[in-house]
Design an enzyme around this catalytic site. Sequence first.
Site, PDB file in Angstrom:
ATOM      1  N   GLY A 137       0.813  -1.205   0.000  1.00 12.87           N
ATOM      2  CA  GLY A 137       0.000   0.000   0.000  1.00 12.87           C
ATOM      3  C   GLY A 137       0.843   1.250   0.000  1.00 12.87           C
ATOM      4  N   ALA A 144      -2.227  -1.390  -4.365  1.00 11.62           N
ATOM      5  CA  ALA A 144      -3.410  -0.538  -4.377  1.00 11.62           C
ATOM      6  C   ALA A 144      -3.076   0.737  -3.619  1.00 11.62           C
ATOM      7  CB  ALA A 144      -4.603  -1.242  -3.734  1.00 11.62           C
ATOM      8  N   HIS A 184      -5.494  14.078   4.875  1.00  7.24           N
ATOM      9  CA  HIS A 184      -4.876  12.990   5.621  1.00  7.24           C
ATOM     10  C   HIS A 184      -4.166  13.528   6.856  1.00  7.24           C
ATOM     11  CE1 HIS A 184      -5.501  10.554   1.969  1.00  7.24           C
ATOM     12  NE2 HIS A 184      -5.371   9.511   2.782  1.00  7.24           N
ATOM     13  N   LYS A 200       1.596  11.830   6.861  1.00  2.82           N
ATOM     14  CA  LYS A 200       1.663  11.355   5.471  1.00  2.82           C
ATOM     15  C   LYS A 200       2.605  12.253   4.684  1.00  2.82           C
ATOM     16  CE  LYS A 200      -1.191   9.878   1.574  1.00  2.82           C
ATOM     17  NZ  LYS A 200      -0.463   8.580   1.501  1.00  2.82           N
ATOM     18  N   GLY A 232      -2.112   8.586  -2.981  1.00  2.82           N
ATOM     19  CA  GLY A 232      -2.245   7.624  -4.069  1.00  2.82           C
ATOM     20  C   GLY A 232      -3.696   7.404  -4.452  1.00  2.82           C
TER      21      GLY A 232
END
Length: 239
Positions: free
Chosen positions: A71, A102, A137, A141, A147
């Site tokens: 991820g 993903a 977020h 991060k 993404g």
Amino acid sequence: MIGYGKMGHMIEQIALSRGHEIVSIIDIDNQEDFDSEAFKSADVAIEFTSPTAAYGNYLKCWKHGVKVVSGSTGWMKEHGDDVRSACTPSAQNAKPSTLFWASNFSIGVAIFSAVNRYLAHIMNQFPQYDVELEETHHVHKLDHPSGTAITLGEEIVEAIDRKTAWAEDTTDPALLRIDHIRRGEVAGIHTVRYDSDADIITITHDAHSRKGFALGAVLAAEYTHEHEGLLTISDMFKF
């Protein structure tokens, strides 16, 4: 397990609750364990680290024939072609590697993505609506846009003829603007807005916690154990 932060701990708990065994946990202080017999025995490695470490971690896994679920985001621009080549059968690559990647493993985000694609196809017929995307977020991060936001943005650009690409900090009407916000411990909020003089249409996915991401990652590992090549969330859910 590769990466043992908050997400790694949550993935571990869910994996154990589903009857899986964690044979090796690798973090920044024990990189030598990539060459351990315990790691080599793994069916699948679940990797959640950083944009700078991810691709190198894939190579270390593939060296020992270990499939990867990842991820991590922010590596695709520099290493995307290399990953696609490594995971695609060819005359030079008779035994391709396996990566399930993903930008977001949440089942809810997979559903949101399907709605996003459907709505974008509809809105292609209505040029009076401009579209923009915003993601929020937690402050830890590192990469932006997320993404997930990039994936959603690419889906919109593919469907809407009046948008040629996505960009940050743009006023160009031909570009899909993606804004990012970093605050607190927000797990992840993604909003797509279609705005016209008459009204605004908005769809939003707001994650309550990382639990949905962690469960999705374990489900992906179970799927990857039985499949090969370059895999993603649409392969698993068939939306």
